[in-house]
Design a protein around this motif. Structure first.
Motif, PDB file in Angstrom:
ATOM      1  N   ILE A   1      56.278 -20.854  65.753  1.00  0.00           N
ATOM      2  CA  ILE A   1      54.823 -20.711  66.089  1.00  0.00           C
ATOM      3  C   ILE A   1      54.552 -19.470  65.066  1.00  0.00           C
ATOM      4  O   ILE A   1      53.151 -20.315  64.448  1.00  0.00           O
ATOM      5  N   GLN A   2      55.148 -18.455  64.881  1.00  0.00           N
ATOM      6  CA  GLN A   2      54.386 -18.004  63.844  1.00  0.00           C
ATOM      7  C   GLN A   2      53.458 -18.843  62.578  1.00  0.00           C
ATOM      8  O   GLN A   2      52.826 -18.240  61.953  1.00  0.00           O
ATOM      9  N   CYS A   3      54.715 -19.488  62.616  1.00  0.00           N
ATOM     10  CA  CYS A   3      54.582 -19.667  60.358  1.00  0.00           C
ATOM     11  C   CYS A   3      53.901 -21.276  59.926  1.00  0.00           C
ATOM     12  O   CYS A   3      52.209 -21.082  59.342  1.00  0.00           O
ATOM     13  N   VAL A   4      53.554 -21.047  62.287  1.00  0.00           N
ATOM     14  CA  VAL A   4      51.987 -22.724  62.151  1.00  0.00           C
ATOM     15  C   VAL A   4      50.699 -21.790  62.070  1.00  0.00           C
ATOM     16  O   VAL A   4      50.091 -22.365  61.296  1.00  0.00           O
ATOM     17  N   THR A   5      51.000 -20.380  62.334  1.00  0.00           N
ATOM     18  CA  THR A   5      49.965 -20.227  62.513  1.00  0.00           C
ATOM     19  C   THR A   5      49.558 -19.396  61.247  1.00  0.00           C
ATOM     20  O   THR A   5      48.521 -18.742  61.057  1.00  0.00           O
ATOM     21  N   GLU A   6      50.386 -19.072  60.671  1.00  0.00           N
ATOM     22  CA  GLU A   6      50.252 -17.822  59.545  1.00  0.00           C
ATOM     23  C   GLU A   6      49.802 -19.270  58.261  1.00  0.00           C
ATOM     24  O   GLU A   6      49.324 -18.832  57.212  1.00  0.00           O
ATOM     25  N   TYR A   7      51.098 -20.191  58.344  1.00  0.00           N
ATOM     26  CA  TYR A   7      51.075 -21.096  56.564  1.00  0.00           C
ATOM     27  C   TYR A   7      50.622 -22.712  57.247  1.00  0.00           C
ATOM     28  O   TYR A   7      50.331 -23.145  56.413  1.00  0.00           O
ATOM     29  N   GLY A   8      50.330 -22.761  58.609  1.00  0.00           N
ATOM     30  CA  GLY A   8      49.606 -24.426  58.173  1.00  0.00           C
ATOM     31  C   GLY A   8      47.834 -24.886  58.279  1.00  0.00           C
ATOM     32  O   GLY A   8      47.427 -23.602  57.628  1.00  0.00           O
ATOM     33  N   PRO A   9      47.507 -24.673  58.400  1.00  0.00           N
ATOM     34  CA  PRO A   9      46.516 -25.219  58.643  1.00  0.00           C
ATOM     35  C   PRO A   9      45.807 -24.499  59.134  1.00  0.00           C
ATOM     36  O   PRO A   9      46.284 -24.565  60.210  1.00  0.00           O
ATOM     37  N   GLN A  10      44.125 -23.923  58.890  1.00  0.00           N
ATOM     38  CA  GLN A  10      43.734 -22.997  59.545  1.00  0.00           C
ATOM     39  C   GLN A  10      43.217 -23.976  60.403  1.00  0.00           C
ATOM     40  O   GLN A  10      42.608 -22.698  61.842  1.00  0.00           O
TER      41      GLN A  10
END
Length: 260
Positions: free
Chosen positions: A25-34
């Protein structure tokens, strides 16, 4: 190389899986679409005023109106409060799956590994996950009780992890023993149980841990910069999760024994 060599990290599967999920989840929030990250924080973070509006809308309107001025950011948060609806109830738990940054995540991952593993071995997967969820909700409710009209989002698994720290106090401290010695080992897939403490006041180690824990959390709340935090620390949620874990331990422990 010996096949029987002890693993460096011998964590229960529930703890490993939970840390992996939080990392994903942290990867998604950090590196995923804003836009996706914004949507996750908007829908999953716990905002006390959002729950207050669900319970008593007029009280929130009056509280916000009483403020002389709201910053643009606060106005956006206020808009989220009014648009949340029944989903606000889900945020009592969902906030625990989000973290502010990688440092926040790493601190919680390490403490979950250290304190959650013995509790997971003792309770078993189902009871352990239910215990974490209950502690997270208790932490959010404590924060809500003290800040019912706050528009600041709260995220992080710290309240749930604080509950595991409290559970440790109930069974890992024994006179003359080191922390964790009585935490139990896994035998035939079941966590070994050490008798829980019935009288905390009679155990010096347990009382010292309790005093130190509360002192550290109160200091972090008063001086968050000293703990390396750039924003306020929701220390009230930590205390809520800790107290729930301490007081409800017997109920979850009995449930774990019945399931084993």
């Amino acid at each position: 190389m010996s096949a029987n060599r002890e693993k460096i990290l011998n964590l229960p599967g529930s703890v490993t899986g939970l840390i992996a999920l939080l990392a994903a989840i942290q990867c998604v929030t950090e590196y995923g679409p804003q836009q996706l990250a914004i949507a996750l924080y908007d829908s999953l973070a716990f905002i006390p005023a959002r729950l207050s509006f669900l319970i008593a809308p007029q009280s929130v309107i009056d509280a916000l109106a009483a403020r002389e001025a709201l910053s643009p950011g606060a106005m956006e948060q206020a808009a989220l409060v009014f648009a949340a609806g029944p989903g606000a109830l889900l945020t009592l738990l969902s906030y625990a799956f989000l973290h502010g940054n990688w440092t926040h995540f790493l601190i919680n991952a390490l403490t979950l590994a250290a304190f959650g593993a013995p509790v997971a071995r003792r309770f078993g997967t189902r009871v352990f996950l239910a215990f974490l969820a209950a502690c997270a909700i208790a932490g959010a409710l404590m924060h809500f009780a003290l800040h019912p009209f706050d528009l600041t989002p709260m995220v992080g698994a710290s309240a749930a992890i604080s509950g595991t720290m409290a559970a440790i106090v109930r069974f890992a401290f024994r006179p003359g023993a080191r922390l964790g010695e009585y935490a139990g080992a896994v035998e035939d897939g079941k966590a070994a149980h050490a008798p829980p403490l019935s009288e905390l006041g009679e155990n010096r180690q347990a009382m010292m841990f309790l005093i130190a824990w509360f002192a550290v959390n109160l200091l972090m709340g008063a001086f968050p910069q000293a703990a390396g935090a750039s924003e306020a620390i929701a220390w009230e949620a930590h205390i809520g999760g800790f107290l729930f874990g301490l007081l409800s331990f017997d109920a979850f422990d009995r449930a774990a024994r019945s399931a084993s």
